[in-house]
Design a protein around this motif. Structure first.
Motif, PDB file in Angstrom:
ATOM      1  N   THR A  12       1.195  -0.739  -0.165  1.00 33.44           N
ATOM      2  CA  THR A  12      -0.256   0.060   0.070  1.00 33.44           C
ATOM      3  C   THR A  12       0.888   1.392  -0.067  1.00 33.44           C
ATOM      4  N   THR A  13       0.300   2.157  -0.914  1.00 30.22           N
ATOM      5  CA  THR A  13       0.786   3.677  -0.862  1.00 30.22           C
ATOM      6  C   THR A  13       0.406   4.441  -0.239  1.00 30.22           C
ATOM      7  N   THR A  14       0.312   5.430   0.711  1.00 28.50           N
ATOM      8  CA  THR A  14      -0.616   6.628   1.389  1.00 28.50           C
ATOM      9  C   THR A  14      -0.583   8.110   0.577  1.00 28.50           C
ATOM     10  N   GLY A  84      -3.444  11.525  10.547  1.00 28.86           N
ATOM     11  CA  GLY A  84      -4.846  10.289  11.413  1.00 28.86           C
ATOM     12  C   GLY A  84      -5.386  11.524  12.421  1.00 28.86           C
ATOM     13  N   ASP A  85      -4.930  12.299  12.632  1.00 24.04           N
ATOM     14  CA  ASP A  85      -5.183  13.288  13.030  1.00 24.04           C
ATOM     15  C   ASP A  85      -6.825  14.172  13.280  1.00 24.04           C
ATOM     16  N   LEU A  86      -7.692  13.009  14.162  1.00 26.50           N
ATOM     17  CA  LEU A  86      -9.022  14.194  12.903  1.00 26.50           C
ATOM     18  C   LEU A  86      -9.700  15.700  14.150  1.00 26.50           C
ATOM     19  N   GLY A  88      -7.752  16.904  15.478  1.00 21.59           N
ATOM     20  CA  GLY A  88      -6.963  18.918  15.016  1.00 21.59           C
ATOM     21  C   GLY A  88      -5.919  19.322  16.549  1.00 21.59           C
ATOM     22  N   ASP A  89      -5.904  18.183  17.394  1.00 27.18           N
ATOM     23  CA  ASP A  89      -4.719  18.650  18.565  1.00 27.18           C
ATOM     24  C   ASP A  89      -3.723  18.400  18.210  1.00 27.18           C
ATOM     25  N   GLY A  90      -2.617  18.010  17.428  1.00 27.94           N
ATOM     26  CA  GLY A  90      -1.564  17.313  16.614  1.00 27.94           C
ATOM     27  C   GLY A  90      -0.947  16.412  17.645  1.00 27.94           C
ATOM     28  N   CYS A  91      -1.852  15.271  18.171  1.00 28.90           N
ATOM     29  CA  CYS A  91      -1.582  13.303  18.208  1.00 28.90           C
ATOM     30  C   CYS A  91      -2.658  13.149  18.029  1.00 28.90           C
ATOM     31  N   LEU A  92      -2.489  12.368  18.231  1.00 30.11           N
ATOM     32  CA  LEU A  92      -2.983  10.785  17.968  1.00 30.11           C
ATOM     33  C   LEU A  92      -3.407   9.955  19.309  1.00 30.11           C
ATOM     34  N   ASN A  93      -5.128  10.138  19.780  1.00 33.06           N
ATOM     35  CA  ASN A  93      -5.387   9.418  20.459  1.00 33.06           C
ATOM     36  C   ASN A  93      -5.489   7.473  19.881  1.00 33.06           C
ATOM     37  N   GLN A  94      -6.404   6.435  21.018  1.00 32.78           N
ATOM     38  CA  GLN A  94      -6.063   5.824  20.749  1.00 32.78           C
ATOM     39  C   GLN A  94      -7.495   5.301  19.446  1.00 32.78           C
ATOM     40  N   MET A  95      -8.357   5.977  20.029  1.00 34.95           N
ATOM     41  CA  MET A  95      -9.413   5.448  18.406  1.00 34.95           C
ATOM     42  C   MET A  95      -8.841   5.972  17.277  1.00 34.95           C
ATOM     43  N   GLU A  96      -7.876   7.399  16.995  1.00 39.09           N
ATOM     44  CA  GLU A  96      -7.836   7.747  15.355  1.00 39.09           C
ATOM     45  C   GLU A  96      -6.792   6.808  15.208  1.00 39.09           C
ATOM     46  N   PHE A  97      -5.976   6.198  16.025  1.00 38.53           N
ATOM     47  CA  PHE A  97      -4.353   5.234  15.925  1.00 38.53           C
ATOM     48  C   PHE A  97      -5.400   4.382  15.540  1.00 38.53           C
ATOM     49  N   CYS A  98      -6.249   3.580  16.227  1.00 36.07           N
ATOM     50  CA  CYS A  98      -7.261   2.486  15.116  1.00 36.07           C
ATOM     51  C   CYS A  98      -7.727   2.973  13.548  1.00 36.07           C
ATOM     52  N   VAL A  99      -8.532   4.160  13.780  1.00 37.30           N
ATOM     53  CA  VAL A  99      -9.170   4.498  12.627  1.00 37.30           C
ATOM     54  C   VAL A  99      -8.676   4.323  11.260  1.00 37.30           C
ATOM     55  N   LEU A 100      -6.628   4.832  11.459  1.00 44.26           N
ATOM     56  CA  LEU A 100      -5.838   5.090  10.661  1.00 44.26           C
ATOM     57  C   LEU A 100      -5.239   4.022  10.214  1.00 44.26           C
ATOM     58  N   MET A 101      -4.195   3.359  11.049  1.00 45.40           N
ATOM     59  CA  MET A 101      -4.879   1.252  10.715  1.00 45.40           C
ATOM     60  C   MET A 101      -5.248   1.230   9.628  1.00 45.40           C
TER      61      MET A 101
END
Length: 126
Positions: A12-14, A84-86, A88-101
């Motif tokens: 996959t290419t992002t 992945g930062d849904l 806009g706080d500049g970091c990934l919480n667990q939900m954002e990380f899972c969605v991105l993956m």
């Protein structure tokens, strides 16, 4: 998948140009939906800044070597965070990380309906 068949991976290419081998479909097949989600959560905990409970650029740079991403530039790592930062706080919480993956795995996205049906069946059986 039929007995004796072998799970495949896809490359996959992002949108930001990062290329990776997609092992998620094989992991879901082997671990099941619950096991796969547990592994994603472990991956999140591995990369997160333990003081704030989120993945920051600093924690990603510090821990990315563990995932074979040690050769990535700061811009590439920042781009991953922005993607992945849904909220806009500049970091990934667990939900954002899972969605991105999950978004990064086209095969999982294509077969997400089947996976959702399996999870819902498990919940109904409980």
């Amino acid at each position: 998948m039929a007995a004796g068949s072998k799970a495949t991976t896809t490359t996959t290419t992002t949108p930001t140009g990062i290329v990776f081998e997609d092992f998620f479909p094989a992991m879901v097949e082997k671990l099941g939906a619950d096991g796969f989600m547990d592994e994603l959560c472990k991956g999140f905990r591995l990369l997160m800044d333990t003081e704030i409970g989120a993945i920051t650029l600093e924690s990603l740079k510090k821990n990315s070597e563990l995932l074979g991403l040690g050769g990535m530039s700061n811009e590439e790592l920042s781009s991953m965070l922005r993607e992945g930062d849904l909220d806009g706080d500049g970091c990934l919480n667990q939900m954002e990380f899972c969605v991105l993956m999950l978004r990064l795995s086209p095969e999982l996205m294509t077969e997400s309906r089947t996976w959702l049906d399996q999870v819902m069946t498990q919940i109904d059986d409980e």
